[in-house]
Scaffold this active site. Structure first.
Site, PDB file in Angstrom:
ATOM      1  N   ASP A  21     -36.309 -31.755 -18.303  1.00 18.46           N
ATOM      2  CA  ASP A  21     -37.745 -31.480 -18.189  1.00 18.46           C
ATOM      3  C   ASP A  21     -38.503 -32.740 -17.764  1.00 18.46           C
ATOM      4  OD1 ASP A  21     -40.012 -29.947 -18.245  1.00 18.46           O
ATOM      5  OD2 ASP A  21     -40.233 -29.943 -20.422  1.00 18.46           O
ATOM      6  N   GLY A  22     -39.609 -32.536 -17.058  1.00 22.66           N
ATOM      7  CA  GLY A  22     -40.502 -33.646 -16.742  1.00 22.66           C
ATOM      8  C   GLY A  22     -40.533 -34.058 -15.276  1.00 22.66           C
ATOM      9  N   GLY A  24     -42.075 -32.644 -12.740  1.00 22.99           N
ATOM     10  CA  GLY A  24     -43.424 -32.509 -12.184  1.00 22.99           C
ATOM     11  C   GLY A  24     -44.310 -33.670 -12.603  1.00 22.99           C
ATOM     12  N   TRP A  26     -43.365 -36.590 -13.623  1.00 26.02           N
ATOM     13  CA  TRP A  26     -42.826 -37.823 -13.029  1.00 26.02           C
ATOM     14  C   TRP A  26     -43.432 -38.033 -11.642  1.00 26.02           C
ATOM     15  CZ3 TRP A  26     -39.868 -39.282  -8.782  1.00 26.02           C
ATOM     16  CH2 TRP A  26     -39.226 -40.518  -8.862  1.00 26.02           C
ATOM     17  N   ARG A  34     -45.214 -32.205  -6.919  1.00 27.15           N
ATOM     18  CA  ARG A  34     -44.194 -31.881  -7.935  1.00 27.15           C
ATOM     19  C   ARG A  34     -42.795 -31.791  -7.338  1.00 27.15           C
ATOM     20  NH1 ARG A  34     -45.522 -29.741 -12.733  1.00 27.15           N
ATOM     21  NH2 ARG A  34     -43.661 -28.451 -12.630  1.00 27.15           N
ATOM     22  N   HIS A  38     -38.658 -32.905  -8.344  1.00 36.95           N
ATOM     23  CA  HIS A  38     -37.434 -32.100  -8.389  1.00 36.95           C
ATOM     24  C   HIS A  38     -36.339 -32.761  -7.556  1.00 36.95           C
ATOM     25  CE1 HIS A  38     -39.595 -29.169 -10.592  1.00 36.95           C
ATOM     26  NE2 HIS A  38     -40.312 -28.698  -9.587  1.00 36.95           N
ATOM     27  N   ASN A  69     -39.554 -19.557 -15.145  1.00 39.45           N
ATOM     28  CA  ASN A  69     -39.923 -20.417 -14.012  1.00 39.45           C
ATOM     29  C   ASN A  69     -40.231 -19.613 -12.747  1.00 39.45           C
ATOM     30  OD1 ASN A  69     -37.658 -23.092 -14.995  1.00 39.45           O
ATOM     31  ND2 ASN A  69     -39.852 -22.926 -15.361  1.00 39.45           N
ATOM     32  N   TRP A  70     -39.804 -18.332 -12.696  1.00 43.01           N
ATOM     33  CA  TRP A  70     -40.177 -17.481 -11.558  1.00 43.01           C
ATOM     34  C   TRP A  70     -41.690 -17.324 -11.468  1.00 43.01           C
ATOM     35  CZ3 TRP A  70     -36.763 -16.762  -7.931  1.00 43.01           C
ATOM     36  CH2 TRP A  70     -35.407 -16.595  -8.229  1.00 43.01           C
ATOM     37  N   ARG A 189     -33.340 -32.627 -24.935  1.00 40.27           N
ATOM     38  CA  ARG A 189     -34.472 -32.262 -24.079  1.00 40.27           C
ATOM     39  C   ARG A 189     -35.217 -33.539 -23.701  1.00 40.27           C
ATOM     40  NH1 ARG A 189     -38.360 -27.128 -23.809  1.00 40.27           N
ATOM     41  NH2 ARG A 189     -39.578 -27.789 -22.018  1.00 40.27           N
ATOM     42  N   SER A 197     -37.701 -23.444 -25.334  1.00 43.62           N
ATOM     43  CA  SER A 197     -38.042 -22.744 -24.087  1.00 43.62           C
ATOM     44  C   SER A 197     -36.990 -21.716 -23.662  1.00 43.62           C
ATOM     45  CB  SER A 197     -38.281 -23.762 -22.951  1.00 43.62           C
ATOM     46  OG  SER A 197     -39.347 -24.615 -23.279  1.00 43.62           O
TER      47      SER A 197
HETATM   48  C1  IPE Z   1     -37.663 -25.440 -19.351  1.00 46.12           C
HETATM   49  O1  IPE Z   1     -38.649 -26.265 -18.849  1.00 46.12           O
HETATM   50  C2  IPE Z   1     -36.842 -24.866 -18.244  1.00 46.12           C
HETATM   51  C3  IPE Z   1     -36.033 -25.821 -17.497  1.00 46.12           C
HETATM   52  C4  IPE Z   1     -35.889 -27.083 -17.770  1.00 46.12           C
HETATM   53  C5  IPE Z   1     -35.325 -25.283 -16.367  1.00 46.12           C
HETATM   54  P1  IPE Z   1     -40.142 -25.736 -18.616  1.00 46.12           P
HETATM   55  O2  IPE Z   1     -40.908 -26.891 -18.123  1.00 46.12           O
HETATM   56  O3  IPE Z   1     -40.119 -24.522 -17.782  1.00 46.12           O
HETATM   57  O4  IPE Z   1     -40.541 -25.335 -20.097  1.00 46.12           O
HETATM   58  P2  IPE Z   1     -41.977 -25.110 -20.763  1.00 46.12           P
HETATM   59  O5  IPE Z   1     -42.671 -24.078 -19.947  1.00 46.12           O
HETATM   60  O6  IPE Z   1     -42.708 -26.405 -20.723  1.00 46.12           O
HETATM   61  O7  IPE Z   1     -41.676 -24.673 -22.160  1.00 46.12           O
HETATM   62  C1  IPE Z   2     -38.162 -29.473 -15.095  1.00 43.93           C
HETATM   63  O1  IPE Z   2     -39.306 -30.190 -14.757  1.00 43.93           O
HETATM   64  C2  IPE Z   2     -37.560 -28.730 -13.926  1.00 43.93           C
HETATM   65  C3  IPE Z   2     -37.762 -27.272 -13.961  1.00 43.93           C
HETATM   66  C4  IPE Z   2     -38.285 -26.606 -14.943  1.00 43.93           C
HETATM   67  C5  IPE Z   2     -37.342 -26.542 -12.785  1.00 43.93           C
HETATM   68  P1  IPE Z   2     -40.738 -29.509 -14.704  1.00 43.93           P
HETATM   69  O2  IPE Z   2     -40.944 -28.940 -13.338  1.00 43.93           O
HETATM   70  O3  IPE Z   2     -40.883 -28.531 -15.798  1.00 43.93           O
HETATM   71  O4  IPE Z   2     -41.677 -30.750 -14.919  1.00 43.93           O
HETATM   72  P2  IPE Z   2     -42.979 -30.827 -15.848  1.00 43.93           P
HETATM   73  O5  IPE Z   2     -42.564 -30.363 -17.204  1.00 43.93           O
HETATM   74  O6  IPE Z   2     -43.999 -29.950 -15.232  1.00 43.93           O
HETATM   75  O7  IPE Z   2     -43.333 -32.268 -15.820  1.00 43.93           O
HETATM   76 MG    MG Z   3     -41.532 -28.684 -17.700  1.00 43.00          MG
END
Ligand code: IPE
Ligand code: IPE
Ligand code: MG
Length: 251
Positions: A21-22, A24, A26, A34, A38, A69-70, A189, A197
């Site tokens: 996670d993170g 976006g 970053w 964002r 990735h 995420n969809w 995480r 999640s």
């Molecule tokens: C969880 O991260 C899903 C993945 C890492 C693929 P999210 O960023 O989607 O989770 P929430 O929405 O903050 O709980």
């Molecule tokens: C995790 O990073 C990757 C996926 C869920 C695909 P995020 O895209 O959730 O990044 P943040 O949480 O918005 O920083």
């Molecule tokens: Mg996230």
């Protein structure tokens, strides 16, 4: 002594799962889109896979795309799918070099056809690798998986192939997409969020949880070593008392 040297190689978890996670945040911290985050997350995937394989971890499950995420903006979803196709293609050689087998969990049929094809190809190309299994959770959510397992069990009962009284935790586990893998002992995480999640709800029943403040693109081998060392400092009691665990260890 380096972090890696401090790790007790006789007590390496068999299965580590990571909620990456993170990405976006970053990217946004650097004033970038964002999607840049990735893309930068891919090298962290490579580092974590290599470090895990080197330590002797047998299964590494990475949460790459959740059912929820969809619901992100279409452009981000498209970018992620394209990145997935591209990465799977370009990383297959590295997986083979590191003797890592690729597997997936999740609703793979819901992915774009190009993704499905690329995944099938990479899974076939790495099928004989033995050192570690890298499991990508794609279009995955634990509630989806649990509902699917329930349907399969109901069908077996309906067909007369299973007695209701015979249903137990082992039978249920066997219908999950993770049936071939042991439960993770450690769930990591990144990015400071402390929630599951919808990831591996059934399987993490007794996993040790480790939350890192590091955003996923910055997660490197050293970060994984820190998580393993933290795990090795925990006492896993499985409902028993500490005294019982001490006795078992000394006997
Ligand atoms: C969880 O991260 C899903 C993945 C890492 C693929 P999210 O960023 O989607 O989770 P929430 O929405 O903050 O709980
Ligand atoms: C995790 O990073 C990757 C996926 C869920 C695909 P995020 O895209 O959730 O990044 P943040 O949480 O918005 O920083
Ligand atoms: Mg996230």
């Amino acid at each position: 002594m380096s972090l890696k040297e401090k790790i007790d190689i006789t007590r390496i978890p068999q299965h580590v799962a990571i909620i990456m996670d993170g990405n976006g945040r970053w990217a946004q911290q650097q004033g970038k889109l964002r999607v840049f985050g990735h893309h930068s997350g891919v090298s962290a995937v490579r580092a974590a896979s290599e470090a895990a394989a080197e330590l002797g971890i047998k299964y590494l499950t990475l949460y790459a795309f959740s059912t929820e995420n969809w619901n992100r903006p279409k452009q981000e979803v498209d970018d992620l799918m394209e990145l997935l196709v591209h990465t799977i293609h370009s990383e297959t050689a590295t997986l083979n070099k590191n003797d890592i087998r690729l597997a997936t969990i999740g609703n793979i049929n819901s992915l774009p056809v190009a993704c499905q094809k690329q995944l099938q190809e990479a899974i076939a190309n790495t099928a004989n690798n033995k050192r570690m299994t890298l499991v990508l959770a794609l279009s995955y959510s634990a509630r989806w998986e649990i509902v699917e397992a329930t349907k399969k069990i109901a069908q077996k009962v309906k067909d007369g192939n299973l007695e209701i009284s015979a249903i137990d935790a082992a039978i249920f586990s066997n219908e999950l997409s993770t049936a071939a893998f042991p439960d993770p002992e450690l769930l990591i995480r990144t990015s400071g969020e402390q929630r599951i999640s919808n990831f591996l709800l059934w399987q993490v029943a007794y996993a040790e949880l480790y939350f890192s403040e590091t955003l996923w693109p910055d997660f490197d081998k050293e970060e994984l070593y820190k998580a393993i060392l933290d795990y090795q400092g925990r006492e896993r009691r499985f409902g028993k008392t500490s005294a019982q665990i001490d006795t078992a260890e000394s006997s």
